[in-house]
Design a protein around this motif. Structure first.
Motif, PDB file in Angstrom:
ATOM      1  N   MET A   1      22.606  12.158  14.397  1.00  0.00           N
ATOM      2  CA  MET A   1      22.512  10.982  13.515  1.00  0.00           C
ATOM      3  C   MET A   1      22.553  11.458  12.063  1.00  0.00           C
ATOM      4  SD  MET A   1      19.725   7.944  13.891  1.00  0.00           S
ATOM      5  CE  MET A   1      19.444   8.435  15.594  1.00  0.00           C
ATOM      6  N   ALA A   2      23.739  11.710  11.566  1.00  0.00           N
ATOM      7  CA  ALA A   2      23.844  12.341  10.244  1.00  0.00           C
ATOM      8  C   ALA A   2      23.628  11.339   9.125  1.00  0.00           C
ATOM      9  CB  ALA A   2      25.227  12.968  10.078  1.00  0.00           C
ATOM     10  N   CYS A   3      23.775  10.061   9.433  1.00  0.00           N
ATOM     11  CA  CYS A   3      23.671   9.107   8.331  1.00  0.00           C
ATOM     12  C   CYS A   3      22.600   8.073   8.621  1.00  0.00           C
ATOM     13  CB  CYS A   3      25.009   8.429   8.090  1.00  0.00           C
ATOM     14  SG  CYS A   3      26.176   8.599   9.430  1.00  0.00           S
ATOM     15  N   SER A   4      22.104   7.471   7.553  1.00  0.00           N
ATOM     16  CA  SER A   4      21.028   6.505   7.704  1.00  0.00           C
ATOM     17  C   SER A   4      21.620   5.175   8.136  1.00  0.00           C
ATOM     18  CB  SER A   4      20.305   6.324   6.382  1.00  0.00           C
ATOM     19  OG  SER A   4      21.236   5.929   5.381  1.00  0.00           O
ATOM     20  N   GLU A 129      16.606  20.390   3.134  1.00  0.00           N
ATOM     21  CA  GLU A 129      16.831  19.457   4.238  1.00  0.00           C
ATOM     22  C   GLU A 129      15.502  18.895   4.738  1.00  0.00           C
ATOM     23  OE1 GLU A 129      19.331  18.160   6.495  1.00  0.00           O
ATOM     24  OE2 GLU A 129      20.601  18.506   4.736  1.00  0.00           O
ATOM     25  N   ALA A 167      17.150  11.497  -0.664  1.00  0.00           N
ATOM     26  CA  ALA A 167      16.845  12.305   0.529  1.00  0.00           C
ATOM     27  C   ALA A 167      15.709  11.703   1.352  1.00  0.00           C
ATOM     28  CB  ALA A 167      16.483  13.724   0.122  1.00  0.00           C
ATOM     29  N   ARG A 169      15.475   8.617   2.197  1.00  0.00           N
ATOM     30  CA  ARG A 169      15.922   7.456   2.978  1.00  0.00           C
ATOM     31  C   ARG A 169      15.805   7.752   4.466  1.00  0.00           C
ATOM     32  NH1 ARG A 169      21.836   5.450   1.859  1.00  0.00           N
ATOM     33  NH2 ARG A 169      21.558   6.389  -0.193  1.00  0.00           N
ATOM     34  N   MET A 230      27.893  -3.464  -5.037  1.00  0.00           N
ATOM     35  CA  MET A 230      27.399  -3.396  -3.654  1.00  0.00           C
ATOM     36  C   MET A 230      26.004  -3.994  -3.563  1.00  0.00           C
ATOM     37  SD  MET A 230      29.273  -0.989  -1.424  1.00  0.00           S
ATOM     38  CE  MET A 230      30.935  -0.419  -1.713  1.00  0.00           C
TER      39      MET A 230
ATOM     40  N   ALA B   2      21.480  13.623   2.910  1.00  0.00           N
ATOM     41  CA  ALA B   2      21.310  13.460   4.343  1.00  0.00           C
ATOM     42  C   ALA B   2      21.991  12.187   4.844  1.00  0.00           C
ATOM     43  CB  ALA B   2      19.826  13.395   4.699  1.00  0.00           C
ATOM     44  N   CYS B   3      22.230  11.245   3.951  1.00  0.00           N
ATOM     45  CA  CYS B   3      22.764   9.967   4.447  1.00  0.00           C
ATOM     46  C   CYS B   3      24.088   9.642   3.770  1.00  0.00           C
ATOM     47  CB  CYS B   3      21.768   8.853   4.229  1.00  0.00           C
ATOM     48  SG  CYS B   3      20.481   9.210   3.053  1.00  0.00           S
ATOM     49  N   SER B   4      24.858   8.827   4.433  1.00  0.00           N
ATOM     50  CA  SER B   4      26.180   8.494   3.923  1.00  0.00           C
ATOM     51  C   SER B   4      26.047   7.427   2.848  1.00  0.00           C
ATOM     52  CB  SER B   4      27.040   7.956   5.059  1.00  0.00           C
ATOM     53  OG  SER B   4      26.403   6.848   5.656  1.00  0.00           O
ATOM     54  N   SER B   5      26.791   7.597   1.773  1.00  0.00           N
ATOM     55  CA  SER B   5      26.766   6.584   0.731  1.00  0.00           C
ATOM     56  C   SER B   5      28.151   6.491   0.100  1.00  0.00           C
ATOM     57  CB  SER B   5      25.718   6.945  -0.327  1.00  0.00           C
ATOM     58  OG  SER B   5      25.843   8.293  -0.701  1.00  0.00           O
ATOM     59  N   VAL B   6      28.321   5.495  -0.741  1.00  0.00           N
ATOM     60  CA  VAL B   6      29.607   5.265  -1.396  1.00  0.00           C
ATOM     61  C   VAL B   6      29.395   5.316  -2.900  1.00  0.00           C
ATOM     62  CG1 VAL B   6      31.462   3.594  -1.773  1.00  0.00           C
ATOM     63  CG2 VAL B   6      30.435   3.810   0.499  1.00  0.00           C
ATOM     64  N   ARG B 166      29.595   7.499  15.195  1.00  0.00           N
ATOM     65  CA  ARG B 166      28.853   7.404  13.937  1.00  0.00           C
ATOM     66  C   ARG B 166      28.846   8.741  13.195  1.00  0.00           C
ATOM     67  NH1 ARG B 166      26.446   4.781  17.362  1.00  0.00           N
ATOM     68  NH2 ARG B 166      26.158   2.525  17.285  1.00  0.00           N
ATOM     69  N   ALA B 167      28.796   9.838  13.978  1.00  0.00           N
ATOM     70  CA  ALA B 167      28.687  11.166  13.360  1.00  0.00           C
ATOM     71  C   ALA B 167      29.878  11.475  12.449  1.00  0.00           C
ATOM     72  CB  ALA B 167      28.574  12.243  14.438  1.00  0.00           C
ATOM     73  N   ARG B 169      31.105   9.503  10.228  1.00  0.00           N
ATOM     74  CA  ARG B 169      31.030   8.791   8.950  1.00  0.00           C
ATOM     75  C   ARG B 169      30.889   9.792   7.809  1.00  0.00           C
ATOM     76  NH1 ARG B 169      26.358   4.550   8.399  1.00  0.00           N
ATOM     77  NH2 ARG B 169      26.446   4.398  10.666  1.00  0.00           N
TER      78      ARG B 169
END
Lengths: 419, 419
Positions: A1-4, A129, A167, A169, A230, B2-6, B166-167, B169
């Motif tokens: 689960m790399a993303c929130s 991390e 980080a 989140r 956004m 750690a999380c995906s963002s735009v 999902r991974a 993303r």
């Protein structure tokens, strides 16, 4: 689960054990508070972890409205063990405390103030991390399950501050409406108004492209970036949903439709303000909460005198938006409209007043006390409040109108009696 | 991170080097295609990496409309090096190829089909850690910078398929409107219509809580979960923005406002369909693209005969939504309204027709060819198309109305001439 991400739906808490297993968890830190530990949301999480055969330890000492000391207590608990996944089950206080425990137990050498927002802390960017954190929210307010923010009272200076870092989140936010039936009326009201203010402040915050100077390195960008396209989407949606459901959610705990709508709205607003940021209502709320004398609202079990966060935030909102109205009248008028006001023929010059009146009507319907006086303050307290608010630069800087001490005094003064 | 963002904003590509540095990059894989490698977007990324002293290697062999072979070529390139961060600069083909290179170079033993969607692949869930991927999008269409999807042509069965996990993303999506001025008119038109269909299909997809059976383990949930409250927000917004700006964006490459609005809209729709999913237009588009004979649209440099993705998707949309209208008439009518139609007094029974007519008007204004015949197909091709569409279970299953081979034939037949 790399993303929130966020999962929502009645009963989805039952999967938290599998989620931990899928994250390769060998030892989970399950954080909650002394009240929730005996309630179904925590029981559901525990049963789910047991079904998945994932070992876990419970920490139920989270303080409602956490402090640096209660943060340290939780951090020490996490440092003593070797947790590979964190699961927070609770409201903002629990989730924020769990974020801190994760942040500092994965960087044992760091001093608490290293990552705390300036000027109280050093505001250093997080470069290590963290462990995965799953946030199961049991209130509909903070939106903490979607944000990189952890708020606490810093006792040495008696001021509210926080850690705002992407980080933090959560890896996964779990929004399970079944938990909301355990929220008392006042808790639902004040957390619901918090959602409303998150959305309103973010939607009217200084635009992201007017923030200056631009940081030389993207890692130095504040988590709160100012209003942006956004965030606007989330905030506008949260305002519409809140305006439609908040009263039903507050006064009828069995109205699952309304309560789960508010639950989603708090996540929507959280994703919004989590990257745009709040401004004056939140910045000015911290001393209101921090300087509390003997105010004890009903429905807040196990805590001494307290001005609930949502109450401390919304009590200044009529005065705040009356003052900011001239900075971006279109957005103030549009906000009033989304909150149910008829804005046909409203002049830009009246933008602040119209939004302010719309808010007063909602606060009145939700039986919010009549201003700062009703929660135990008088004009004599204003200098101390201004002193407590001024350090909240991260928030004050996002005010759509440059704000000085005098403006803050005036807003506090105008918030003594609001109706 | 750690999380995906735009991140979006004119010029924000200039920070990509610092982003890599902040991710601890020692060796970056910069992927693009043979056309873009000589254009400013890639130059900007290279200069940024050099300013940040981050070593990188360029791979510019990405194929427009990738295949399993072109994927393997990119994967082998990545396997041969020891990259710790991936940066994709391009449209969907580049970003999707980079996702595949990241996924398989971090799991060298895996067979390509392991993670490919069933029934063509095994659709195994990804359980290993991928490297960070930064996706700089140079088109406004796929929204690939926000999704966990990578689409390609599987040559052995001549069918379009993909990897939806999902991974995949991206860690960070970079939406820099400055890149869009390099998009030719037709590319802008077809990628813009792709955005429109992403939003329309996701908004009308089978609701997430009607999908059954529910998976026993959350990791087995499909990346495409069906329409849901969060996705709805993005899709509705994308529809409104698209309807307002698409024509200006297509016919005036200097209209930065319109082009960057479409750029954002493609991200909005991407976040939407990325977790809800498309259905028939996309499911039926794959054979339309895969069986191409000699159609060569203007503006698509360096590729042989090709039916651009957006064109292959939108050409069936009038027939598709005329057919699905009865499944959720409110959403079809509301979609037509968001696309500019006057829906006062429209009866539910006419929902499909109204949305279909609204789409036809837009397609006509954007000079989209008059149906499948204009791109080189005849009724004789329908059986082959149906055969190619049927394996797209992941998409067909999200149709709001159960769909059989006969329905597909009928929709293809009704799409031969659309005006």
């Amino acid at each position: 689960m790399a993303c929130s991400s966020v999962r929502y739906g009645a009963g989805c808490t039952q999967e938290v054990g599998m989620d931990c297993k899928n994250l390769g968890a060998k030892k989970v830190c399950l954080m909650t508070d002394g009240n929730l530990v005996n309630l179904p949301p925590v029981k559901t999480a525990m049963e789910s972890l047991e079904r998945a055969n994932v070992p876990y330890k419970i920490y139920d000492k989270v303080r409602v409205e956490p402090t640096d000391e209660s943060f340290k207590h939780a951090i020490d608990f996490a440092k003593a063990e070797n947790f590979d996944v964190f699961v927070a089950v609770g409201g903002g206080s629990v989730i924020d405390t769990c974020k801190a425990a994760n942040l500092y137990s994965t960087d044992p050498e760091a001093d608490l103030l290293d990552y705390v927002n300036a000027p109280i802390g050093k505001g250093l960017p997080v470069r290590h991390e963290l462990k995965p954190l799953i946030a199961v929210t049991t209130t509909a307010g903070t939106g903490s399950e979607t944000t990189g923010v952890a708020v606490f009272d810093y006792l040495p200076t008696q001021s509210k501050t926080g850690i705002a870092q992407r980080a933090l989140r959560p890896t996964l936010g779990i929004v399970d409406p079944l938990h909301l039936q355990y929220m008392p009326e006042r808790v639902t009201a004040y957390s619901g108004i918090d959602v409303l203010c998150h959305a309103l402040e973010s939607y009217t915050a200084l635009p992201y492209n007017e923030r200056s100077p631009a940081p030389t390195d993207p890692i130095l960008r504040p988590a709160y970036q100012g209003s942006n396209p956004m965030s606007d989407i989330w905030c506008q949606h949260a305002l519409r949903v809140t305006s439609k459901y908040i009263k039903r959610a507050v006064f009828d705990s069995d109205d699952l439709e309304a309560r789960s709508a508010m639950h989603n709205a708090s996540s929507y607003a959280g994703i919004g303000f989590g990257n745009s940021g709040c401004h004056l209502c939140h910045g000015m709320s911290y001393p209101i909460a921090g300087l509390v004398r003997d105010y004890k609202p009903e429905g807040y079990k196990g805590s001494g005198p307290i001005v609930p966060h949502g109450l401390s935030v919304c009590v200044t909102s009529p005065a705040v938006f009356r003052w900011t109205g001239s900075s971006c009248p279109e957005r103030h008028i549009h906000s009033a409209e989304m909150l149910g006001a008829d804005v046909t023929n409203v002049k830009k010059a009246d933008a602040g007043r119209v939004l302010s009146d719309t808010l007063l009507k909602i606060l009145d319907e939700l039986k919010v006390p009549n201003g700062l006086e009703d929660v135990g303050y008088s004009s004599q307290d204003i200098p101390a409040m201004v002193k407590g608010a001024l350090p909240q630069k991260r928030l004050l800087n996002l005010s759509p109108k440059p704000v000085e001490a005098d403006h803050l005094s005036e807003i506090y003064e105008n918030s003594m009696k609001i109706y």
